[in-house]
Write a protein that holds these residues in place. Structure first.
Motif: not given
Length: 96
Positions: A54, A56, A77
């Motif tokens: 992931q 982000d 992020n």
């Protein structure tokens, strides 16, 4: 090659830890204060998992204080966290 031999030519020193100055009286103390594999800054996903899964998701920024890793802040992020890890200490730009 033995069971616990490291790979590479036998005439080269190990790259895992830098050499210790034999003339320095505090060399043993300084060696214990170094972080594992000389990694001073790290980032980890806040909710676990691999960092690439992931990109982000928010990241926890951790830094070595001489005895253990401690929380230094957060990054929004993966790109920001990687930038924080590679920049020089003392020039923090990541969100806290």
């Amino acid at each position: 090659m033995g069971k616990h031999s490291r790979p590479g030519p036998p005439n080269q020193p190990s790259r895992a830890l830098p050499g210790v100055d034999a003339d320095d009286p505090l060399a043993a103390y300084d060696k214990r204060r170094r972080p594992p594999m000389d990694i001073w800054r790290k980032h980890r996903p806040l909710h676990g998992g691999g960092s690439h899964v992931q990109p982000d998701a928010a990241r926890a920024l951790i830094t070595w204080n001489g005895f253990a890793y401690e929380m230094a802040g957060t990054a929004p992020n993966l790109a920001t966290a990687q930038q924080w890890v590679t920049e020089a200490p003392g020039t923090e730009t990541a969100a806290k």
